[in-house]
Design an enzyme around this catalytic site. Structure first.
Site, PDB file in Angstrom:
ATOM      1  N   GLU A  60       0.812  -1.216   0.000  1.00 34.28           N
ATOM      2  CA  GLU A  60       0.000   0.000   0.000  1.00 34.28           C
ATOM      3  C   GLU A  60       0.848   1.270   0.000  1.00 34.28           C
ATOM      4  OE1 GLU A  60      -0.925  -2.709   1.513  1.00 34.28           O
ATOM      5  OE2 GLU A  60      -2.987  -3.031   0.844  1.00 34.28           O
ATOM      6  N   HIS A 129     -12.541  -3.984   8.298  1.00 37.59           N
ATOM      7  CA  HIS A 129     -13.015  -3.791   6.925  1.00 37.59           C
ATOM      8  C   HIS A 129     -14.338  -3.024   6.894  1.00 37.59           C
ATOM      9  CE1 HIS A 129     -10.271  -7.216   6.438  1.00 37.59           C
ATOM     10  NE2 HIS A 129     -10.234  -6.989   5.154  1.00 37.59           N
TER      11      HIS A 129
END
Lengths: 327, 319
Positions: A60, A129
Site C-alpha cells: 500500500e 473492513h
C-alpha cells in the site's frame, strides 16, 4: 435516462476519464484481470493493458508513493486502495507526502491524485473492513474528500476528482456498491462540482445533514415521519465534506430552526461534530432547539448481524432524536 | 572510459561549491539567521556530485533531509536555497518549507524527503511516470542507511524491480542514523547485499571517491536507460558534522571521525587532479574564490529579502 447503481457509475467514470485523458492510469491491488473486487472496472485491463491498469504487489505504501511520484511528474493516477481501513498501511503517504507537498514546496507542485476506497459497515466484515474514517482524513489540510450517496452523484463527482489538481479521497459505501439502489444518470458527459451540497428532500421542520448510505436511511425516516406525524424533514447531502458547502446547510437551518447530523461514524472526532460546531458558531441565532448528532458508538465495528445492526445508526435513532427536538 | 578534463573540473567545482555553501549554512545557523533545523552535507559531497553528473536537466532526483548537496549538484540556485533557509519570501518555497523541503521541478528535483525513507516509493513513481509517458528520463533516489530499515525501502525497490523501472537507488551510508550506528541496526555489512532480494545488482562504492561514484552510477544509469531496471548503489561515506547543526555528535568515537576526516572527498580528488596535472594550484584557488563569492551573494540576497506576510500562511494549500 438510464438507471445504474453506484458500482456501475464508478466504472463508467473511470472508463470515460481514461478515454478522455491519456495521463489517467490505474494502480492498485486486483485492478487488472479481476477488474476490482466487484468487477467494477472490468474491461479496462483488456482495453489498456497492464501498462495503464497496474496490478501491484501487496504494498500500500508503494502504491500511494508511486502514485504521488507519477502525479508530480505529469500523470493523473487513480490509486485504488480497496478498503479505507487499509490506508493505515500507507498513512505517511497521505499525512506527510501528498497533502503537504504543494504547501511546503511553496505552491510549485501539483498532486493530481485520486484515491478510492470502500467505506462503511453493514457487510458483516468486522472491525478491520468496516470503518468510516472520513473524520480522521478530514483533519488533514490539502486533501479533498468525496462521500457520494447515489450513482448520479458518484459518477459526476469521480470525474471531477480525476480532473482535480489535488489529492482526492473518494469513499464508496459498501451498501451502495453491493447491490445498492439504482439512480437515474444522464446519458452524456456530465460532472458534479465539489463543494455543492444537494438537498435530497425539501422540508420545513428539521434539517438532517446526512452522508453516503445514511442519506437513504434519512430519506426512509423522512417518509415515515411525514406520514405518521406530519413532520417535514429537509435532507441535505454535502456530497463532498472537504470542501464543505456550509452555506446550503446554514440556509436550511435558517428555514427549519432545527438540525440533526446523521452520519455513520464514531461520534468522537467526526465530520458530524464539525458540522455541529459550524452551525453552533455561525447559525446559533437560527436554532430553536439543540443540535443533535446521531452517529455510531465509539467502539470498533462488531462482526455479527445483531451487534453490527446495533452499531450502525438507523432510522429509529434518527426519529428518536427528531422527536426530542420537535415535541 | 576516460573522462574529459572539463567534466573533471566541473565535478571538482561542484564539490567545492557544496562544501562552501554548507560551511556558510553552518555559520549562519550559529549566528541565529536560520530559524529552523539544518542537516549539512559536509563530508558526503562526492556522492551527490559523482551521481548527478550523469543526469540531464529533465532527469529526476529524490532528495533527503540532508539534501542541499543534491540540489546544488542538480543545478539548484544558491540564492533561492539560502533565502529559503532564512525563511524569506524569495526562497524556493516562499519560506514555507525550509531546509528539509525544497523542490524545483524545473530542474527535476522532486523534493527533499523530511520523513526518512518516504522518497523511495515516490522515486519509483517518477520512474513509472517516465515509462508510461514514454520518455528516457532516469531517476536517482537518494536515501541513507537509516532509510534502508524502513518498510518502504522494501516496497519501493521491489515495485521498481518487478516493473524494471529506470530508477537508481543510491544509499548514502554514512554509518549513523542520528545516534544509532549501522553496527547495531544492520545484521549485514553491506546494504547493497539486499539487492539480491529484489533481483537487482547491489554495488558497494567508496563514497569519498567521486570518480568511483561516477563510474558505478554511470553503469546503473546505462542499465536503467536500456530498460533493464533499477540498481542499488551503496556509497560508504561519512557526515563530518552532527546529525543536525547543534548536535555535537559525541556518540561517535573520536578515532572513527579522524579516520574519515583523513579521507576528505575534496582533498582526495584535488590530489588526484593535481597529480595528473589536470588541475593547477591557481585553478584550485580560483574555484574556491568563485564558490565563496557565489555563497556570499546568496547570503546577501537572503539577508536583503523580505519575510513573507503573515497572511501568506493561508495560501498554497490547494492547487
Amino acid at each position: 435516462m438510464r438507471e445504474i447503481n453506484l458500482r456501475e457509475a464508478l466504472g463508467e467514470a473511470i472508463a470515460e476519464e481514461m478515454e478522455r485523458d491519456p495521463a489517467v492510469f490505474i494502480i492498485g491491488e486486483d485492478v487488472g484481470k479481476m477488474g476490482g473486487l466487484m468487477g467494477e472496472i472490468g474491461g479496462l485491463y483488456d482495453k489498456y493493458g497492464a501498462e495503464k491498469v497496474r496490478d501491484t504487489p501487496l504494498s500500500e505504501a508503494a502504491i500511494l508513493g508511486a502514485a504521488i511520484g507519477a502525479a508530480i511528474t505529469g500523470l493523473r493516477p487513480i490509486a485504488r486502495m480497496r478498503f479505507c481501513d487499509f490506508m493505515g498501511i500507507a498513512w505517511d503517504e497521505v499525512l506527510n507526502q501528498m497533502t503537504k507537498m504543494r504547501y511546503m514546496f511553496g505552491g510549485k507542485i501539483k498532486v493530481p491524485l485520486t484515491m478510492d476506497a470502500l467505506s462503511g459497515a453493514g457487510r458483516r466484515s468486522a472491525a478491520q473492513h468496516s470503518q468510516s474514517l472520513e473524520g480522521m482524513f478530514m483533519c488533514i489540510p490539502g486533501l479533498k474528500i468525496v462521500l457520494p450517496s447515489n450513482a448520479r452523484d458518484a459518477k459526476g463527482l469521480l470525474k471531477t476528482a480525476i480532473r482535480d489538481d489535488n489529492p482526492v479521497l473518494f469513499l464508496e459505501h459498501k451498501r451502495l456498491m453491493w447491490g445498492g439502489p439504482k439512480s437515474e444518470v444522464p446519458d452524456g458527459e456530465y460532472t458534479v462540482p465539489f463543494g455543492q451540497a444537494e438537498i435530497k428532500r425539501e422540508g420545513s421542520d428539521v434539517t438532517v445533514v446526512a452522508t453516503a448510505y445514511m442519506v437513504h436511511r434519512a430519506l426512509d425516516a423522512a417518509e415515515k415521519l411525514q406520514q405518521e406525524k406530519d413532520i417535514s424533514l429537509e435532507i441535505v447531502d454535502p456530497r463532498t465534506i472537504v470542501p464543505f458547502d456550509k452555506e446550503t446547510v446554514l440556509n436550511s437551518v435558517k428555514k427549519t430552526g432545527r438540525l440533526v447530523v446523521f452520519t455513520e461514524e464514531c461520534a468522537t472526532g467526526s465530520f458530524a461534530g464539525q458540522v455541529a460546531a459550524i452551525v453552533a458558531d455561525e447559525g446559533f441565532d437560527y436554532l430553536d432547539a439543540p443540535i443533535k448528532r446521531v452517529n455510531a458508538p465509539d467502539t470498533p465495528v462488531p462482526y455479527g448481524i445483531i451487534l453490527e445492526d446495533f452499531w450502525m445508526p438507523d432510522e429509529n435513532q434518527l426519529i428518536k432524536a427528531i422527536n426530542e427536538i420537535t415535541s | 572510459m576516460p573522462v574529459a578534463k572539463e567534466k573533471l573540473l566541473d565535478l571538482y567545482r561542484t564539490m567545492v561549491r557544496i562544501r562552501r555553501f554548507e560551511e556558510r549554512v553552518s555559520e549562519e545557523f550559529a549566528a541565529g539567521n536560520i530559524p529552523g533545523s539544518v542537516h549539512v552535507y559536509i563530508g558526503e559531497e562526492a556522492v551527490a556530485t559523482g551521481a548527478i553528473a550523469h543526469l540531464r536537466k529533465d532527469d529526476y532526483i529524490m532528495s533527503t533531509h540532508r539534501g542541499h548537496g543534491h540540489l546544488v549538484a542538480k543545478g539548484g540556485k544558491m540564492n533561492l536555497m539560502m533565502a529559503e533557509l532564512f525563511a524569506k519570501q524569495t526562497g524556493y518555497c516562499l519560506g514555507k518549507g525550509g531546509s528539509m523541503h525544497i523542490a524545483d521541478l524545473d530542474i527535476g528535483m522532486l523534493g527533499a524527503a523530511g520523513i526518512v525513507g518516504s522518497g523511495i516509493p515516490i522515486a519509483t513513481g517518477a520512474g513509472l511516470s517516465a515509462r508510461i509517458r514514454g520518455t528516457d528520463q532516469v531517476t536517482i533516489c537518494f536515501f541513507g542507511d537509516g532509510a534502508s530499515n524502513i518498510g518502504r525501502f522494501h516496497e519501493g525497490i521491489n515495485m521498481a524491480s518487478i516493473w524494471k523501472l529506470p530508477v537508481i537507488f543510491l544509499c548514502e551510508n554514512n554509518l549513523w542514523a542520528v545516534s544509532v550506528p549501522t553496527s547495531t541496526s544492520l545484521a549485514i555489512q553491506d546494504i547493497a547485499d539486499r539487492g539480491v532480494a529484489y533481483g537487482i545488482p547491489g554495488v558497494v562504492v567508496d563514497g569519498q571517491d567521486v570518480m568511483a561514484v561516477y563510474e558505478a552510477v554511470g553503469e546503473a544509469v546505462t542499465r536503467a536507460k536500456k530498460g533493464e531496471g533499477p540498481t542499488l548503489v551503496e556509497a560508504k561515506t561519512y557526515r563530518y558534522r552532527g546529525h543536525f547543526e547543534g548536535d555535537a555528535g559525541t556518540y561517535r568515537p573520536r578515532e572513527e571521525i579522524e579516520k574519515w576526516l583523513a579521507r576528505d572527498p575534496i582533498n582526495i580528488f584535488r590530489e588526484q587532479l593535481t597529480k595528473t596535472q589536470m588541475l593547477t594550484e591557481k585553478q584550485v584557488a580560483e574555484i574556491d574564490k568563485e564558490a565563496l563569492e557565489e555563497v556570499a551573494k546568496a547570503v546577501q540576497f537572503a539577508k536583503e529579502s523580505p519575510f513573507p506576510k503573515p497572511e501568506e500562511t493561508l495560501d498554497n494549500v490547494y492547487a
